[in-house]
Design a protein around this motif. Structure first.
Motif, mmCIF file in Angstrom:
data_model
loop_
_atom_site.group_PDB
_atom_site.id
_atom_site.type_symbol
_atom_site.label_atom_id
_atom_site.label_comp_id
_atom_site.label_asym_id
_atom_site.label_seq_id
_atom_site.Cartn_x
_atom_site.Cartn_y
_atom_site.Cartn_z
ATOM 1 N N VAL A 228 -123.653 51.621 113.507
ATOM 2 C CA VAL A 228 -123.702 52.392 112.263
ATOM 3 C C VAL A 228 -122.716 53.559 112.366
ATOM 4 O O VAL A 228 -122.686 54.270 113.379
ATOM 5 N N HIS B 267 -126.548 61.348 110.800
ATOM 6 C CA HIS B 267 -126.809 61.588 109.378
ATOM 7 C C HIS B 267 -127.844 60.611 108.838
ATOM 8 O O HIS B 267 -128.811 61.000 108.171
ATOM 9 N N ASP B 268 -127.674 59.328 109.147
ATOM 10 C CA ASP B 268 -128.557 58.312 108.589
ATOM 11 C C ASP B 268 -129.970 58.430 109.161
ATOM 12 O O ASP B 268 -130.961 58.258 108.436
ATOM 13 N N GLU C 107 -131.561 61.312 107.309
ATOM 14 C CA GLU C 107 -131.851 60.982 105.911
ATOM 15 C C GLU C 107 -133.079 60.087 105.806
ATOM 16 O O GLU C 107 -133.922 60.266 104.923
ATOM 17 N N ARG D 261 -131.804 49.475 108.889
ATOM 18 C CA ARG D 261 -130.490 50.138 108.909
ATOM 19 C C ARG D 261 -129.654 49.636 110.083
ATOM 20 O O ARG D 261 -128.436 49.463 109.957
ATOM 21 N N LEU E 169 -127.792 52.452 103.713
ATOM 22 C CA LEU E 169 -128.733 53.572 103.703
ATOM 23 C C LEU E 169 -129.297 53.788 102.310
ATOM 24 O O LEU E 169 -130.503 54.012 102.135
ATOM 25 N N GLN E 170 -128.440 53.703 101.301
ATOM 26 C CA GLN E 170 -128.874 53.982 99.928
ATOM 27 C C GLN E 170 -129.846 52.934 99.408
ATOM 28 O O GLN E 170 -130.663 53.218 98.539
#
Length: 277
Positions: A19, A24-25, A28, A62, A68-69
């Motif tokens: 990734v 960040h992911d 989140e 993921r 991610l979205q």
């Protein structure tokens, strides 16, 4: 395990999976399961067992390179929030530059058209930042159109379902600003596409003929029909098309001020042009 330790372990899992933005992911996704924001995670003292279970499921997905979205159901674009998921192209941060260009050229009362609107990101941003503009958008794919309907509800944007090549006959010769984020990846560039996009974004939004320019050729013809003389068009392209994409417009002899623009990383990103008077 403290939240900080949890994030460190989660980031490691995502990094090993390839990734691109593991820290960040991981943050989140943790903020998502806790119903908070990434900036407030340092204030979290404990992660409930149910949230831990949900977090682990999302990390697995993921790591398998599901966007991610899609996992959070939300994408952010300039100052607006968008609902996204399977069946619609996830808007990229680079496209915010194209939207910003359009916003800078739109004024109250301006007629704006967004072709290949996808999730409705560019159209929604323009309607949000230029509330007096008259914004129209079109999307061909049925699934993506449903997402756009959801995102553009209540914005005043005139959303239609149809082909960019034939859309908006009723606006011919009246449009002031036209935007488009067309498909632009050559068919033989399959392996170069990020796994998240290749496996989850609609292929209709990605690929465009042998050289990646087929949709841009259609755009050059359609924009010339829709724009008023002196109206402007802006469209995104691949970073390797900084010369070939503008050349499509320049070759027709119908456009002036054809120029290319770089993104924040200095890569060729979008072209703009003005319809000759």
């Amino acid at each position: 395990m403290t939240p900080r330790e949890l994030l460190r372990a989660a980031s490691g899992r995502l990094r090993e999976a390839g990734v691109a933005s593991p820290e960040h992911d991981a943050a989140e996704l943790l903020a998502h399961v806790l119903g908070t924001t990434r900036s407030r995670l340092p204030l979290v003292d404990d992660v409930p067992a149910a949230a831990l279970e949900e977090y682990d499921v999302l990390l697995v997905r993921r790591a398998a390179r599901e966007p991610l979205q899609h996992l959070t159901g939300t994408a952010y674009f300039r100052h607006v929030e968008l609902a996204v998921g399977p069946g619609v192209f996830v808007p990229r941060p680079e496209t915010e530059l194209l939207a910003g260009w359009a916003i800078g050229h739109a004024v109250a009362g301006a007629v704006v058209v967004d072709l290949c609107t996808g999730s409705g990101a560019v159209a929604k941003a323009i309607a949000d930042e230029v509330p007096g503009a008259v914004v129209h958008a079109v999307e061909l794919d049925e699934s993506a159109h449903r997402w756009a309907e959801r995102n553009l509800a209540g914005t005043g944007v005139d959303l239609r379902q149809g082909d960019m090549a034939t859309a908006f006959d009723d606006l011919a010769g009246t449009v002031d600003v036209l935007t488009c984020n067309p498909p632009y990846i050559p068919l033989d560039a399959w392996e170069s596409v990020a796994q998240e996009a290749r496996d989850h974004d609609p292929h209709l939004a990605l690929f465009s003929g042998a050289d990646g320019l087929d949709a841009i050729r259609v755009l050059a013809a359609r924009a010339a029909v829709l724009l008023r003389p002196g109206g402007v068009v802006g469209f995104e392209h691949a970073d390797v098309q900084g010369e070939s994409a503008p050349a499509v417009f320049a070759a027709t002899g119908r456009w002036t001020d054809v120029r290319d623009h770089a993104d924040l990383a200095g890569r060729a990103r979008f072209t703009t042009a003005r319809l000759a008077r």
